[in-house]
Scaffold this motif. Structure first.
Motif, PDB file in Angstrom:
ATOM      1  N   ASP A   1     -14.951  23.770   7.861  1.00 47.21           N
ATOM      2  CA  ASP A   1     -16.303  23.587   8.682  1.00 47.21           C
ATOM      3  C   ASP A   1     -17.630  24.058   7.685  1.00 47.21           C
ATOM      4  OD1 ASP A   1     -15.076  22.828  10.952  1.00 47.21           O
ATOM      5  OD2 ASP A   1     -14.952  24.967  11.792  1.00 47.21           O
ATOM      6  N   ALA A   2     -17.262  24.772   6.914  1.00 45.62           N
ATOM      7  CA  ALA A   2     -18.262  25.238   5.861  1.00 45.62           C
ATOM      8  C   ALA A   2     -18.436  24.051   4.916  1.00 45.62           C
ATOM      9  CB  ALA A   2     -17.943  26.429   5.070  1.00 45.62           C
ATOM     10  N   TYR A   3     -17.516  23.482   4.488  1.00 43.42           N
ATOM     11  CA  TYR A   3     -17.703  22.190   3.598  1.00 43.42           C
ATOM     12  C   TYR A   3     -18.492  21.237   4.207  1.00 43.42           C
ATOM     13  CZ  TYR A   3     -16.384  17.938   1.268  1.00 43.42           C
ATOM     14  OH  TYR A   3     -16.227  16.588   0.670  1.00 43.42           O
ATOM     15  N   CYS A   4     -18.282  20.751   5.559  1.00 42.00           N
ATOM     16  CA  CYS A   4     -18.948  19.760   6.161  1.00 42.00           C
ATOM     17  C   CYS A   4     -20.338  20.311   6.269  1.00 42.00           C
ATOM     18  CB  CYS A   4     -18.098  19.459   7.320  1.00 42.00           C
ATOM     19  SG  CYS A   4     -16.587  18.677   7.396  1.00 42.00           S
ATOM     20  N   ALA A   5     -20.467  21.344   6.636  1.00 41.42           N
ATOM     21  CA  ALA A   5     -22.017  21.957   6.970  1.00 41.42           C
ATOM     22  C   ALA A   5     -22.652  21.726   5.469  1.00 41.42           C
ATOM     23  CB  ALA A   5     -22.141  23.386   7.048  1.00 41.42           C
ATOM     24  N   GLU A   6     -21.891  22.039   4.336  1.00 43.16           N
ATOM     25  CA  GLU A   6     -22.880  21.814   3.015  1.00 43.16           C
ATOM     26  C   GLU A   6     -22.911  20.375   2.752  1.00 43.16           C
ATOM     27  OE1 GLU A   6     -23.691  24.463   0.512  1.00 43.16           O
ATOM     28  OE2 GLU A   6     -23.815  25.085   2.499  1.00 43.16           O
ATOM     29  N   GLU A   7     -21.987  19.444   3.066  1.00 41.42           N
ATOM     30  CA  GLU A   7     -22.146  18.161   2.970  1.00 41.42           C
ATOM     31  C   GLU A   7     -23.313  17.398   3.686  1.00 41.42           C
ATOM     32  OE1 GLU A   7     -20.934  15.725   1.134  1.00 41.42           O
ATOM     33  OE2 GLU A   7     -19.033  16.288   0.341  1.00 41.42           O
ATOM     34  N   ALA A   8     -23.371  18.136   4.868  1.00 41.20           N
ATOM     35  CA  ALA A   8     -24.594  17.518   5.732  1.00 41.20           C
ATOM     36  C   ALA A   8     -25.936  18.179   5.202  1.00 41.20           C
ATOM     37  CB  ALA A   8     -24.614  18.291   7.087  1.00 41.20           C
ATOM     38  N   ALA A   9     -25.977  19.260   4.717  1.00 42.27           N
ATOM     39  CA  ALA A   9     -27.240  19.755   3.900  1.00 42.27           C
ATOM     40  C   ALA A   9     -27.489  18.784   2.577  1.00 42.27           C
ATOM     41  CB  ALA A   9     -26.823  21.051   3.421  1.00 42.27           C
ATOM     42  N   LEU A  10     -26.433  18.411   1.954  1.00 42.35           N
ATOM     43  CA  LEU A  10     -26.748  17.666   0.507  1.00 42.35           C
ATOM     44  C   LEU A  10     -27.250  16.022   1.126  1.00 42.35           C
ATOM     45  CD1 LEU A  10     -26.285  17.211  -2.437  1.00 42.35           C
ATOM     46  CD2 LEU A  10     -24.209  16.417  -1.698  1.00 42.35           C
ATOM     47  N   GLY A  11     -26.367  15.655   2.071  1.00 37.75           N
ATOM     48  CA  GLY A  11     -26.819  14.404   2.435  1.00 37.75           C
ATOM     49  C   GLY A  11     -28.375  14.127   3.209  1.00 37.75           C
ATOM     50  N   ALA A  12     -28.928  15.111   3.340  1.00 40.49           N
ATOM     51  CA  ALA A  12     -30.260  15.166   4.001  1.00 40.49           C
ATOM     52  C   ALA A  12     -31.154  15.155   2.817  1.00 40.49           C
ATOM     53  CB  ALA A  12     -30.598  16.418   4.776  1.00 40.49           C
ATOM     54  N   ASP A  13     -30.866  15.072   1.764  1.00 41.47           N
ATOM     55  CA  ASP A  13     -31.912  15.308   0.463  1.00 41.47           C
ATOM     56  C   ASP A  13     -32.437  13.827   0.312  1.00 41.47           C
ATOM     57  OD1 ASP A  13     -32.759  17.084  -2.025  1.00 41.47           O
ATOM     58  OD2 ASP A  13     -32.672  15.029  -2.483  1.00 41.47           O
ATOM     59  N   PRO A  14     -33.701  13.740   0.120  1.00 40.47           N
ATOM     60  CA  PRO A  14     -34.335  12.453   0.092  1.00 40.47           C
ATOM     61  C   PRO A  14     -33.851  11.376  -1.077  1.00 40.47           C
ATOM     62  CG  PRO A  14     -36.296  14.090   0.387  1.00 40.47           C
ATOM     63  CD  PRO A  14     -34.616  14.765   0.139  1.00 40.47           C
ATOM     64  N   TRP A  15     -33.181  12.156  -2.013  1.00 41.60           N
ATOM     65  CA  TRP A  15     -32.845  11.313  -3.074  1.00 41.60           C
ATOM     66  C   TRP A  15     -31.559  10.394  -2.836  1.00 41.60           C
ATOM     67  CZ3 TRP A  15     -27.759  11.633  -5.961  1.00 41.60           C
ATOM     68  CH2 TRP A  15     -27.945  10.821  -7.169  1.00 41.60           C
ATOM     69  N   PHE A  16     -30.964  10.723  -1.755  1.00 42.04           N
ATOM     70  CA  PHE A  16     -29.704   9.808  -0.988  1.00 42.04           C
ATOM     71  C   PHE A  16     -30.345   8.796  -0.238  1.00 42.04           C
ATOM     72  CE2 PHE A  16     -27.604  13.632  -2.261  1.00 42.04           C
ATOM     73  CZ  PHE A  16     -26.315  13.272  -2.671  1.00 42.04           C
ATOM     74  N   HIS A  17     -31.472   8.702  -0.066  1.00 45.91           N
ATOM     75  CA  HIS A  17     -32.074   7.673   1.023  1.00 45.91           C
ATOM     76  C   HIS A  17     -33.198   6.985   0.420  1.00 45.91           C
ATOM     77  CE1 HIS A  17     -29.775   9.956   4.023  1.00 45.91           C
ATOM     78  NE2 HIS A  17     -30.274  10.722   3.565  1.00 45.91           N
ATOM     79  N   GLU A  18     -33.365   7.160  -0.901  1.00 41.73           N
ATOM     80  CA  GLU A  18     -34.395   6.228  -1.653  1.00 41.73           C
ATOM     81  C   GLU A  18     -34.078   4.742  -1.594  1.00 41.73           C
ATOM     82  OE1 GLU A  18     -34.855   7.810  -5.456  1.00 41.73           O
ATOM     83  OE2 GLU A  18     -35.561   9.443  -4.971  1.00 41.73           O
ATOM     84  N   GLY A  19     -34.986   3.838  -1.579  1.00 38.23           N
ATOM     85  CA  GLY A  19     -34.409   2.591  -1.397  1.00 38.23           C
ATOM     86  C   GLY A  19     -34.155   1.989  -2.789  1.00 38.23           C
ATOM     87  N   ARG A  20     -32.898   0.992  -2.753  1.00 42.01           N
ATOM     88  CA  ARG A  20     -32.336   0.509  -3.966  1.00 42.01           C
ATOM     89  C   ARG A  20     -31.932  -0.887  -3.925  1.00 42.01           C
ATOM     90  NH1 ARG A  20     -30.343   5.998  -3.385  1.00 42.01           N
ATOM     91  NH2 ARG A  20     -31.275   7.454  -5.114  1.00 42.01           N
ATOM     92  N   THR A  21     -31.739  -1.490  -4.976  1.00 39.05           N
ATOM     93  CA  THR A  21     -31.613  -2.917  -4.738  1.00 39.05           C
ATOM     94  C   THR A  21     -30.074  -3.087  -5.227  1.00 39.05           C
ATOM     95  OG1 THR A  21     -33.656  -3.866  -5.837  1.00 39.05           O
ATOM     96  CG2 THR A  21     -32.006  -5.218  -5.814  1.00 39.05           C
ATOM     97  N   GLU A  22     -29.698  -3.924  -4.206  1.00 41.17           N
ATOM     98  CA  GLU A  22     -28.004  -3.980  -4.379  1.00 41.17           C
ATOM     99  C   GLU A  22     -27.535  -4.833  -5.510  1.00 41.17           C
ATOM    100  OE1 GLU A  22     -24.052  -5.445  -1.775  1.00 41.17           O
ATOM    101  OE2 GLU A  22     -26.297  -5.425  -0.949  1.00 41.17           O
ATOM    102  N   GLY A  23     -26.491  -4.147  -6.260  1.00 45.24           N
ATOM    103  CA  GLY A  23     -26.092  -4.882  -7.348  1.00 45.24           C
ATOM    104  C   GLY A  23     -25.241  -3.919  -8.440  1.00 45.24           C
ATOM    105  N   ASP A  24     -24.502  -4.556  -9.196  1.00 50.80           N
ATOM    106  CA  ASP A  24     -23.625  -3.844  -9.986  1.00 50.80           C
ATOM    107  C   ASP A  24     -24.100  -3.823 -11.434  1.00 50.80           C
ATOM    108  OD1 ASP A  24     -21.424  -2.571 -11.302  1.00 50.80           O
ATOM    109  OD2 ASP A  24     -20.009  -4.342 -11.457  1.00 50.80           O
TER     110      ASP A  24
END
Length: 403
Positions: free
Chosen positions: A58-81
Protein backbone atom coordinates in the motif's frame (compact mmCIF):
# COMPACT_ATOMS: atom_id res chain seq x y z
CA UNK A 1 27.01 -79.10 6.87
CA UNK A 2 27.01 -78.18 10.56
CA UNK A 3 24.49 -75.91 12.21
CA UNK A 4 27.16 -73.26 12.52
CA UNK A 5 27.82 -73.50 8.77
CA UNK A 6 24.13 -73.11 8.06
CA UNK A 7 24.02 -70.03 10.29
CA UNK A 8 26.66 -68.13 8.29
CA UNK A 9 24.46 -67.14 5.30
CA UNK A 10 21.69 -66.01 7.64
CA UNK A 11 24.14 -64.00 9.70
CA UNK A 12 25.54 -62.44 6.54
CA UNK A 13 22.06 -61.51 5.42
CA UNK A 14 21.33 -59.92 8.78
CA UNK A 15 24.61 -58.00 8.63
CA UNK A 16 23.85 -56.85 5.08
CA UNK A 17 20.33 -55.78 6.02
CA UNK A 18 21.63 -53.96 9.09
CA UNK A 19 24.31 -52.24 7.00
CA UNK A 20 21.83 -51.14 4.35
CA UNK A 21 19.46 -49.95 7.03
CA UNK A 22 22.26 -47.96 8.60
CA UNK A 23 23.20 -46.44 5.27
CA UNK A 24 19.56 -45.58 4.61
CA UNK A 25 19.31 -43.90 8.00
CA UNK A 26 22.51 -41.96 7.35
CA UNK A 27 21.31 -41.00 3.86
CA UNK A 28 17.96 -39.96 5.26
CA UNK A 29 19.66 -37.91 7.93
CA UNK A 30 21.85 -36.36 5.26
CA UNK A 31 18.83 -35.53 3.13
CA UNK A 32 17.03 -34.09 6.12
CA UNK A 33 20.09 -32.02 6.94
CA UNK A 34 20.34 -30.81 3.35
CA UNK A 35 16.64 -29.96 3.31
CA UNK A 36 16.96 -28.07 6.59
CA UNK A 37 19.90 -26.12 5.15
CA UNK A 38 17.91 -25.36 1.99
CA UNK A 39 14.91 -24.17 3.98
CA UNK A 40 17.08 -21.96 6.17
CA UNK A 41 19.19 -20.58 3.33
CA UNK A 42 16.51 -19.98 0.70
CA UNK A 43 12.91 -20.58 1.76
CA UNK A 44 13.15 -18.48 4.91
CA UNK A 45 14.41 -15.39 3.01
CA UNK A 46 11.70 -15.94 0.40
CA UNK A 47 9.03 -16.11 3.09
CA UNK A 48 10.33 -12.98 4.85
CA UNK A 49 10.50 -11.18 1.52
CA UNK A 50 6.89 -12.07 0.72
CA UNK A 51 5.78 -10.84 4.13
CA UNK A 52 7.67 -7.57 3.66
CA UNK A 53 6.11 -7.00 0.25
CA UNK A 54 2.61 -7.67 1.54
CA UNK A 55 3.17 -5.30 4.47
CA UNK A 56 4.42 -2.46 2.25
CA UNK A 57 2.49 -2.71 -1.01
CA UNK A 58 0.00 0.00 0.00
CA UNK A 59 2.88 2.36 0.78
CA UNK A 60 4.44 1.44 -2.56
CA UNK A 61 1.24 2.30 -4.43
CA UNK A 62 0.94 5.61 -2.57
CA UNK A 63 4.49 6.51 -3.61
CA UNK A 64 3.77 5.55 -7.22
CA UNK A 65 0.74 7.84 -7.19
CA UNK A 66 2.83 10.71 -5.81
CA UNK A 67 5.47 10.16 -8.48
CA UNK A 68 2.94 9.87 -11.30
CA UNK A 69 1.45 13.24 -10.37
CA UNK A 70 4.69 15.05 -11.25
CA UNK A 71 4.27 17.33 -14.31
CA UNK A 72 7.28 15.74 -16.02
CA UNK A 73 5.26 12.58 -16.64
CA UNK A 74 2.57 14.57 -18.43
CA UNK A 75 4.59 16.80 -20.75
CA UNK A 76 3.57 16.65 -24.40
CA UNK A 77 5.82 14.44 -26.52
CA UNK A 78 5.81 13.35 -30.15
CA UNK A 79 5.32 9.63 -30.65
CA UNK A 80 8.27 7.82 -32.19
CA UNK A 81 11.26 5.59 -31.47
CA UNK A 82 14.72 7.14 -31.07
CA UNK A 83 16.30 3.69 -31.00
CA UNK A 84 17.66 3.76 -34.55
CA UNK A 85 19.54 6.96 -33.74
CA UNK A 86 20.79 6.41 -30.19
CA UNK A 87 21.61 2.73 -30.68
CA UNK A 88 23.79 3.67 -33.66
CA UNK A 89 25.39 6.71 -32.05
CA UNK A 90 26.43 5.04 -28.79
CA UNK A 91 29.21 2.50 -28.31
CA UNK A 92 28.05 -0.93 -27.11
CA UNK A 93 30.27 -3.14 -24.96
CA UNK A 94 30.46 -4.98 -21.67
CA UNK A 95 33.20 -2.85 -20.13
CA UNK A 96 31.98 0.55 -21.45
CA UNK A 97 35.46 1.39 -22.72
CA UNK A 98 34.77 1.67 -26.43
CA UNK A 99 34.64 5.08 -28.11
CA UNK A 100 31.53 6.07 -30.07
CA UNK A 101 31.38 4.76 -33.66
CA UNK A 102 33.03 6.84 -36.35
CA UNK A 103 30.69 9.57 -37.50
CA UNK A 104 28.65 9.58 -34.29
CA UNK A 105 27.70 13.06 -33.05
CA UNK A 106 28.55 11.86 -29.53
CA UNK A 107 32.31 11.81 -30.13
CA UNK A 108 33.95 14.19 -27.64
CA UNK A 109 37.28 16.01 -27.91
CA UNK A 110 40.05 14.24 -26.03
CA UNK A 111 40.13 17.00 -23.40
CA UNK A 112 36.50 16.37 -22.44
CA UNK A 113 36.52 12.58 -22.29
CA UNK A 114 36.08 10.55 -19.13
CA UNK A 115 39.75 9.79 -18.58
CA UNK A 116 40.84 13.41 -18.99
CA UNK A 117 38.32 15.24 -16.84
CA UNK A 118 36.52 14.35 -13.60
CA UNK A 119 33.06 15.93 -13.56
CA UNK A 120 31.47 13.94 -10.73
CA UNK A 121 29.72 15.29 -7.64
CA UNK A 122 28.79 18.62 -9.24
CA UNK A 123 32.34 19.55 -10.22
CA UNK A 124 31.13 20.08 -13.78
CA UNK A 125 29.40 23.30 -12.71
CA UNK A 126 32.68 25.03 -11.85
CA UNK A 127 35.04 23.22 -14.23
CA UNK A 128 37.28 25.46 -16.33
CA UNK A 129 36.42 23.84 -19.65
CA UNK A 130 35.40 25.06 -23.08
CA UNK A 131 32.09 23.63 -24.29
CA UNK A 132 31.38 26.38 -26.82
CA UNK A 133 32.42 24.26 -29.80
CA UNK A 134 30.29 21.24 -28.97
CA UNK A 135 27.41 20.53 -31.34
CA UNK A 136 24.18 19.73 -29.50
CA UNK A 137 21.99 19.41 -32.58
CA UNK A 138 21.66 15.67 -31.91
CA UNK A 139 19.70 16.51 -28.77
CA UNK A 140 17.33 18.65 -30.82
CA UNK A 141 16.72 15.73 -33.18
CA UNK A 142 15.70 13.55 -30.25
CA UNK A 143 12.81 15.88 -29.39
CA UNK A 144 10.85 14.19 -32.19
CA UNK A 145 10.63 10.90 -30.27
CA UNK A 146 9.04 9.63 -27.07
CA UNK A 147 10.79 6.30 -26.49
CA UNK A 148 14.09 4.51 -26.98
CA UNK A 149 13.83 0.86 -27.93
CA UNK A 150 17.13 -0.86 -27.16
CA UNK A 151 16.16 -3.65 -29.56
CA UNK A 152 15.80 -1.44 -32.62
CA UNK A 153 18.94 -1.57 -34.77
CA UNK A 154 21.30 -2.55 -31.96
CA UNK A 155 23.49 -5.56 -31.08
CA UNK A 156 20.48 -6.85 -29.15
CA UNK A 157 18.50 -7.00 -32.40
CA UNK A 158 20.57 -9.91 -33.72
CA UNK A 159 19.03 -13.37 -33.78
CA UNK A 160 19.82 -15.74 -30.95
CA UNK A 161 19.90 -15.55 -27.20
CA UNK A 162 21.47 -12.79 -25.16
CA UNK A 163 22.33 -12.19 -21.52
CA UNK A 164 20.31 -9.20 -20.35
CA UNK A 165 22.29 -8.98 -17.11
CA UNK A 166 25.83 -9.32 -18.46
CA UNK A 167 25.80 -8.69 -22.21
CA UNK A 168 26.73 -5.67 -24.32
CA UNK A 169 25.08 -2.43 -23.22
CA UNK A 170 25.10 1.13 -24.58
CA UNK A 171 27.44 3.55 -22.82
CA UNK A 172 24.90 5.55 -20.84
CA UNK A 173 27.66 7.34 -18.92
CA UNK A 174 28.48 9.13 -22.16
CA UNK A 175 24.96 10.57 -22.33
CA UNK A 176 25.27 11.72 -18.73
CA UNK A 177 28.49 13.51 -19.61
CA UNK A 178 26.92 15.21 -22.62
CA UNK A 179 23.99 16.35 -20.47
CA UNK A 180 26.39 18.14 -18.11
CA UNK A 181 28.05 19.89 -21.03
CA UNK A 182 24.64 20.86 -22.44
CA UNK A 183 23.50 22.44 -19.19
CA UNK A 184 26.84 24.19 -18.74
CA UNK A 185 26.58 25.57 -22.27
CA UNK A 186 23.04 26.77 -21.58
CA UNK A 187 24.10 28.53 -18.39
CA UNK A 188 26.99 30.28 -20.09
CA UNK A 189 25.07 31.40 -23.17
CA UNK A 190 22.00 32.60 -21.28
CA UNK A 191 19.70 29.87 -22.60
CA UNK A 192 19.36 27.45 -19.67
CA UNK A 193 15.68 26.68 -20.31
CA UNK A 194 16.37 25.45 -23.83
CA UNK A 195 19.19 23.27 -22.52
CA UNK A 196 16.98 21.99 -19.71
CA UNK A 197 14.26 21.03 -22.16
CA UNK A 198 16.70 18.88 -24.11
CA UNK A 199 18.19 17.24 -21.02
CA UNK A 200 14.72 16.55 -19.58
CA UNK A 201 13.71 14.94 -22.84
CA UNK A 202 16.84 12.80 -22.90
CA UNK A 203 15.89 11.69 -19.39
CA UNK A 204 12.45 10.66 -20.63
CA UNK A 205 13.91 8.65 -23.50
CA UNK A 206 16.26 6.94 -21.06
CA UNK A 207 13.37 6.03 -18.78
CA UNK A 208 11.41 4.70 -21.74
CA UNK A 209 14.04 2.15 -22.59
CA UNK A 210 11.92 0.20 -20.08
CA UNK A 211 15.11 -0.93 -18.37
CA UNK A 212 16.39 -0.45 -14.85
CA UNK A 213 19.69 1.03 -15.98
CA UNK A 214 17.88 3.45 -18.30
CA UNK A 215 15.67 4.54 -15.43
CA UNK A 216 18.72 5.16 -13.25
CA UNK A 217 20.20 7.35 -15.98
CA UNK A 218 16.93 9.29 -16.18
CA UNK A 219 17.13 10.09 -12.46
CA UNK A 220 20.69 11.34 -12.85
CA UNK A 221 19.81 13.52 -15.84
CA UNK A 222 16.96 15.13 -13.92
CA UNK A 223 19.34 15.74 -11.02
CA UNK A 224 21.78 17.41 -13.44
CA UNK A 225 19.04 19.77 -14.57
CA UNK A 226 18.14 20.60 -10.98
CA UNK A 227 21.78 21.24 -10.01
CA UNK A 228 22.08 23.72 -12.87
CA UNK A 229 18.89 25.45 -11.73
CA UNK A 230 20.18 25.70 -8.16
CA UNK A 231 23.49 27.16 -9.39
CA UNK A 232 21.72 30.23 -10.80
CA UNK A 233 21.16 33.19 -8.45
CA UNK A 234 17.94 34.08 -10.31
CA UNK A 235 16.67 31.23 -12.51
CA UNK A 236 14.24 32.16 -15.30
CA UNK A 237 10.59 32.21 -14.31
CA UNK A 238 8.66 29.14 -15.39
CA UNK A 239 11.64 26.80 -15.26
CA UNK A 240 10.78 24.17 -12.67
CA UNK A 241 13.02 21.12 -12.52
CA UNK A 242 11.82 17.98 -10.78
CA UNK A 243 12.41 18.51 -7.03
CA UNK A 244 15.05 16.46 -5.25
CA UNK A 245 12.28 14.80 -3.24
CA UNK A 246 10.71 13.52 -6.43
CA UNK A 247 13.93 12.25 -8.01
CA UNK A 248 14.69 10.44 -4.74
CA UNK A 249 11.21 8.91 -4.87
CA UNK A 250 11.69 8.00 -8.52
CA UNK A 251 15.00 6.28 -7.78
CA UNK A 252 13.53 4.30 -4.87
CA UNK A 253 10.55 3.17 -6.94
CA UNK A 254 12.76 2.10 -9.83
CA UNK A 255 14.45 -0.35 -7.48
CA UNK A 256 11.24 -1.34 -5.71
CA UNK A 257 9.03 -1.95 -8.76
CA UNK A 258 10.72 -5.22 -9.85
CA UNK A 259 10.53 -6.43 -6.24
CA UNK A 260 6.83 -5.76 -5.70
CA UNK A 261 5.89 -7.09 -9.14
CA UNK A 262 8.47 -9.88 -9.23
CA UNK A 263 8.26 -13.67 -9.21
CA UNK A 264 8.94 -13.82 -5.47
CA UNK A 265 5.99 -11.57 -4.62
CA UNK A 266 2.65 -13.01 -3.47
CA UNK A 267 0.33 -13.16 -6.51
CA UNK A 268 -2.09 -10.54 -5.17
CA UNK A 269 0.78 -8.20 -4.29
CA UNK A 270 2.36 -8.51 -7.74
CA UNK A 271 -0.99 -7.89 -9.41
CA UNK A 272 -1.68 -4.82 -7.26
CA UNK A 273 1.83 -3.41 -7.75
CA UNK A 274 1.63 -3.73 -11.53
CA UNK A 275 -1.75 -2.07 -11.53
CA UNK A 276 -0.81 0.96 -9.42
CA UNK A 277 2.63 1.72 -10.94
CA UNK A 278 3.32 4.40 -13.50
CA UNK A 279 3.44 2.94 -16.99
CA UNK A 280 7.21 3.31 -17.13
CA UNK A 281 7.79 1.57 -13.80
CA UNK A 282 5.34 -1.17 -14.71
CA UNK A 283 7.19 -1.86 -17.95
CA UNK A 284 10.59 -1.74 -16.23
CA UNK A 285 9.35 -4.20 -13.61
CA UNK A 286 8.04 -6.49 -16.34
CA UNK A 287 11.37 -6.39 -18.18
CA UNK A 288 13.43 -7.20 -15.11
CA UNK A 289 11.00 -9.92 -13.99
CA UNK A 290 10.97 -11.37 -17.50
CA UNK A 291 14.73 -11.83 -17.25
CA UNK A 292 14.39 -14.07 -14.19
CA UNK A 293 11.40 -15.92 -15.63
CA UNK A 294 13.33 -16.70 -18.80
CA UNK A 295 16.47 -17.63 -16.89
CA UNK A 296 14.62 -20.13 -14.69
CA UNK A 297 12.25 -21.45 -17.35
CA UNK A 298 13.85 -24.94 -17.72
CA UNK A 299 13.77 -25.60 -13.96
CA UNK A 300 10.41 -24.12 -12.99
CA UNK A 301 8.20 -26.81 -11.46
CA UNK A 302 4.73 -26.71 -9.82
CA UNK A 303 6.38 -27.17 -6.42
CA UNK A 304 6.61 -24.78 -3.49
CA UNK A 305 4.31 -22.07 -2.27
CA UNK A 306 3.63 -19.85 -4.04
CA UNK A 307 4.42 -21.82 -7.18
CA UNK A 308 6.91 -20.27 -9.59
CA UNK A 309 4.96 -21.90 -12.39
CA UNK A 310 1.87 -19.89 -11.39
CA UNK A 311 3.91 -16.70 -10.94
CA UNK A 312 5.42 -17.12 -14.41
CA UNK A 313 2.00 -17.68 -15.97
CA UNK A 314 0.72 -14.52 -14.27
CA UNK A 315 3.74 -12.62 -15.60
CA UNK A 316 3.03 -13.78 -19.14
CA UNK A 317 -0.58 -12.61 -18.85
CA UNK A 318 0.62 -9.24 -17.58
CA UNK A 319 3.09 -8.97 -20.47
CA UNK A 320 0.33 -9.65 -22.98
CA UNK A 321 -1.84 -6.88 -21.53
CA UNK A 322 0.85 -4.32 -20.61
CA UNK A 323 1.01 -2.34 -23.85
CA UNK A 324 4.63 -1.30 -23.23
CA UNK A 325 5.94 0.88 -26.08
CA UNK A 326 9.27 -0.96 -26.45
CA UNK A 327 10.16 -4.58 -27.16
CA UNK A 328 12.37 -4.90 -24.08
CA UNK A 329 10.15 -7.07 -21.86
CA UNK A 330 8.99 -9.27 -24.75
CA UNK A 331 12.49 -9.83 -26.12
CA UNK A 332 13.98 -10.57 -22.71
CA UNK A 333 11.18 -13.04 -22.00
CA UNK A 334 11.51 -14.89 -25.31
CA UNK A 335 15.20 -14.62 -26.24
CA UNK A 336 17.09 -14.21 -22.99
CA UNK A 337 19.47 -16.87 -21.74
CA UNK A 338 18.27 -19.69 -19.51
CA UNK A 339 20.14 -21.59 -16.82
CA UNK A 340 20.89 -24.24 -19.45
CA UNK A 341 22.89 -21.79 -21.59
CA UNK A 342 26.64 -21.56 -20.88
CA UNK A 343 26.36 -17.76 -21.02
CA UNK A 344 24.25 -17.85 -17.86
CA UNK A 345 27.11 -19.31 -15.82
CA UNK A 346 24.73 -21.91 -14.38
CA UNK A 347 24.56 -24.54 -17.12
CA UNK A 348 26.60 -27.12 -15.16
CA UNK A 349 24.33 -26.75 -12.16
CA UNK A 350 21.24 -27.03 -14.35
CA UNK A 351 22.52 -30.16 -16.09
CA UNK A 352 23.23 -31.80 -12.72
CA UNK A 353 19.50 -31.86 -11.91
CA UNK A 354 18.05 -32.15 -15.41
CA UNK A 355 18.41 -35.95 -15.60
CA UNK A 356 16.79 -36.80 -12.25
CA UNK A 357 13.40 -38.44 -12.94
CA UNK A 358 9.97 -38.17 -11.34
CA UNK A 359 9.28 -36.47 -8.01
CA UNK A 360 12.93 -36.26 -6.84
CA UNK A 361 13.83 -34.49 -10.08
CA UNK A 362 10.95 -32.05 -9.79
CA UNK A 363 11.99 -31.20 -6.25
CA UNK A 364 15.66 -30.80 -7.19
CA UNK A 365 14.81 -28.49 -10.08
CA UNK A 366 12.39 -26.54 -7.92
CA UNK A 367 15.07 -26.12 -5.26
CA UNK A 368 17.47 -24.81 -7.90
CA UNK A 369 14.94 -22.33 -9.27
CA UNK A 370 13.86 -21.07 -5.88
CA UNK A 371 17.46 -20.92 -4.69
CA UNK A 372 18.40 -18.69 -7.63
CA UNK A 373 15.33 -16.56 -6.99
CA UNK A 374 16.18 -16.17 -3.30
CA UNK A 375 19.78 -15.29 -4.12
CA UNK A 376 18.57 -12.49 -6.40
CA UNK A 377 16.15 -10.93 -3.92
CA UNK A 378 18.16 -7.99 -2.61
CA UNK A 379 17.07 -5.81 0.28
CA UNK A 380 13.54 -4.48 0.06
CA UNK A 381 14.14 -0.91 -1.10
CA UNK A 382 13.13 1.65 1.56
CA UNK A 383 10.32 3.69 0.06
CA UNK A 384 10.77 7.46 0.13
CA UNK A 385 9.33 8.84 3.35
CA UNK A 386 8.49 5.36 4.68
CA UNK A 387 10.30 2.77 6.72
CA UNK A 388 9.98 -0.76 5.44
CA UNK A 389 8.24 -2.91 8.01
CA UNK A 390 10.10 -6.15 7.34
CA UNK A 391 13.45 -5.50 5.63
CA UNK A 392 14.75 -8.50 3.71
CA UNK A 393 18.22 -9.85 4.54
CA UNK A 394 20.12 -9.61 1.26
CA UNK A 395 21.93 -6.82 -0.55
CA UNK A 396 20.16 -4.77 -3.22
CA UNK A 397 21.05 -3.34 -6.61
CA UNK A 398 22.90 -0.14 -7.37
CA UNK A 399 22.12 2.40 -10.06
CA UNK A 400 24.38 4.77 -11.92
CA UNK A 401 26.61 7.01 -9.78
CA UNK A 402 25.23 10.34 -8.63
CA UNK A 403 26.09 13.19 -11.04
Amino acid sequence: MTSSDRAVPGRRRRIAVASLTGLAVLAGAGLLGAEAWYQRRFETPLRLHREALAANVDAYCAEEAALGADPWFHEGRTEGDAGLLLNAWLPWSRDLKRPPPEGSPLVLPDSLREGALDLKQGRWLTANIDVSRLDFDWMVRLLAYDRWDLFNGSPLSAEGRFNWAAGDVPDLFLLQRWAKFRMLHGLRTGHPVEAAQQVRHLAWLSLRTDSLVGGSLAVNLLDIERLAHEAMPSPPAGWTPMPAEQTARMNALLQAAPQFAGLAAPPDVARKARGCATEANRCIALTETAFLARLLEPVVEPVGAPSLEEATAALDRALADAGCPTLAAHEVRTRGVTVEDPASGMSSLASSVAWIPWAPGRQARSHLARGVLASALGDLTPLHGNRTKHPAPLQGQAGLPTP
